[in-house]
Design a protein around this motif. Structure first.
Motif, PDB file in Angstrom:
ATOM      1  N   ALA A 169       0.873  -1.181   0.000  1.00 25.89           N
ATOM      2  CA  ALA A 169       0.000   0.000   0.000  1.00 25.89           C
ATOM      3  C   ALA A 169       0.906   1.226   0.000  1.00 25.89           C
ATOM      4  N   TYR A 173      -1.776   5.982   2.049  1.00 24.07           N
ATOM      5  CA  TYR A 173      -2.907   5.134   2.444  1.00 24.07           C
ATOM      6  C   TYR A 173      -2.694   4.606   3.862  1.00 24.07           C
ATOM      7  N   ILE A 174      -1.495   4.168   4.159  1.00 21.36           N
ATOM      8  CA  ILE A 174      -1.213   3.634   5.497  1.00 21.36           C
ATOM      9  C   ILE A 174      -1.313   4.730   6.551  1.00 21.36           C
ATOM     10  N   GLN A 179      -2.602  -0.442   8.684  1.00 16.12           N
ATOM     11  CA  GLN A 179      -2.437  -1.652   7.894  1.00 16.12           C
ATOM     12  C   GLN A 179      -2.914  -2.866   8.693  1.00 16.12           C
ATOM     13  N   LYS A 181      -3.075  -6.358  10.561  1.00 19.30           N
ATOM     14  CA  LYS A 181      -2.104  -7.156  11.307  1.00 19.30           C
ATOM     15  C   LYS A 181      -2.540  -8.615  11.421  1.00 19.30           C
ATOM     16  N   PHE A 189     -10.304  -2.583   5.412  1.00 14.58           N
ATOM     17  CA  PHE A 189      -9.445  -1.894   4.436  1.00 14.58           C
ATOM     18  C   PHE A 189     -10.011  -2.039   3.025  1.00 14.58           C
ATOM     19  N   ILE A 236      -4.953  -1.539  -0.873  1.00 17.12           N
ATOM     20  CA  ILE A 236      -3.951  -2.590  -0.734  1.00 17.12           C
ATOM     21  C   ILE A 236      -4.072  -3.554  -1.905  1.00 17.12           C
ATOM     22  N   LEU A 253       3.473  -4.887   3.292  1.00 14.21           N
ATOM     23  CA  LEU A 253       2.691  -5.165   4.484  1.00 14.21           C
ATOM     24  C   LEU A 253       3.134  -6.500   5.081  1.00 14.21           C
TER      25      LEU A 253
END
Length: 298
Positions: A169, A173-174, A179, A181, A189, A236, A253
């Motif tokens: 990503a 965006y993050i 993000q 996990k 997302f 993503i 990621l």
């Protein structure tokens, strides 16, 4: 019967493929009157109508279909003959026809440029497509194919580059969304995913299974489109490690193991075994490996 002229057959075949005199004339680089003269002469010599004339173009008669099917086979045989003769001569001239997956055509450009600098008399014809064009078709010399090693009996496959994929990503965006996990986070997302034609790839399938349709906000049948959407900050998506390195704003990621890098095969330099002595094919492979070695090292 009048004496047949092979040039007339060539022109008729071009009209059949193009569908009109004007398009055929443009391909043959002559005027439509010349094309019509060839057609009329061939039909007179055969005493057979090959085309039905319409305002919207030229349609084939039954005889025209037979002519086109036969000439297509002859085209393939002439291409194969040209390849064999040039292989024996071993001169670095003429052309080399290469097909590759769409997402890798741009990456290969520097290697193609170096090849042309070294062998300036060789002309490269590149066809970028995700379809597999059989080497035995005679339409291409070399195919750069991604995935597992090709195992067709008449095909020689040489390794060019290992391929790894991961989910990425953009930094923007993050910064806005964070993000994932764990798989349980996925539907919080936006996802940019290949369409169903790519769902057989395990690295894609294992993520798709965890996503709700409404969270897949963008799909495409081309990985190149997915790449552009990820770079733009839309969400993503999966990219090859090699492609992602070109964009400093992308973040891999790695927090969730399901999204981390996975080897999905390799890029293979493939050609028909009858061309194994072709000097141009051997030389192009050497140049490609030289230019992609730094990608593998990264």
């Amino acid at each position: 019967m009048q004496k047949l002229n092979w040039d007339d057959f060539k022109v008729a075949h071009t009209v059949a493929k193009a569908g009109s005199l004007a398009k055929a004339a443009a391909q043959l680089r002559c005027n439509h009157t010349t094309v019509l003269r060839h057609i009329n002469r061939l039909e007179d010599a055969l005493n057979v109508k090959l085309f039905i004339r319409h305002q919207r173009g030229y349609q084939l008669t039954d005889a025209g279909h037979i002519m086109t099917e036969t000439l297509t086979d002859l085209d393939t045989q002439f291409i194969a003959l040209e390849d064999k003769l040039q292989s024996i001569q071993q001169e670095f001239s003429g052309k080399i026809r290469v097909t590759t997956v769409t997402s890798y055509s741009a990456m290969l450009a520097p290697a193609m440029y170096q090849f042309r600098k070294t062998y300036p008399k060789v002309r490269i014809e590149l066809l970028a497509t995700d379809e597999v064009i059989p080497a035995q078709s005679g339409n291409i010399h070399v195919a750069l194919r991604a995935g597992p090693e090709p195992k067709e009996p008449d095909l020689i496959a040489r390794h060019v580059l290992s391929l790894k994929m991961a989910y990425f990503a953009s930094q923007d965006y993050i910064a806005e969304h964070g993000q994932p996990k764990h798989e349980s986070d996925f539907n919080n997302f936006h996802w940019l995913m290949p369409d169903k034609s790519k769902h057989h790839i395990p690295f894609i399938n294992q993520v798709i299974q965890h996503l709700h349709n409404e969270n897949i906000v963008y799909t495409s049948n081309q990985f190149l489109d997915i790449q552009s959407a990820v770079v733009s900050g839309m969400g993503i998506g999966p990219l090859s490690d090699n492609d992602a390195r070109r964009y400093p704003n992308l973040v891999r990621l790695d927090a969730c193991p399901l999204l981390s890098s996975e080897n999905v095969g390799a890029l293979w330099y493939t050609y028909h075994k009858d061309l194994k002595q072709n000097a141009k094919i051997r030389a192009l492979y050497d140049v490609l490996v030289q230019h992609t070695s730094h990608l593998a090292a990264g």
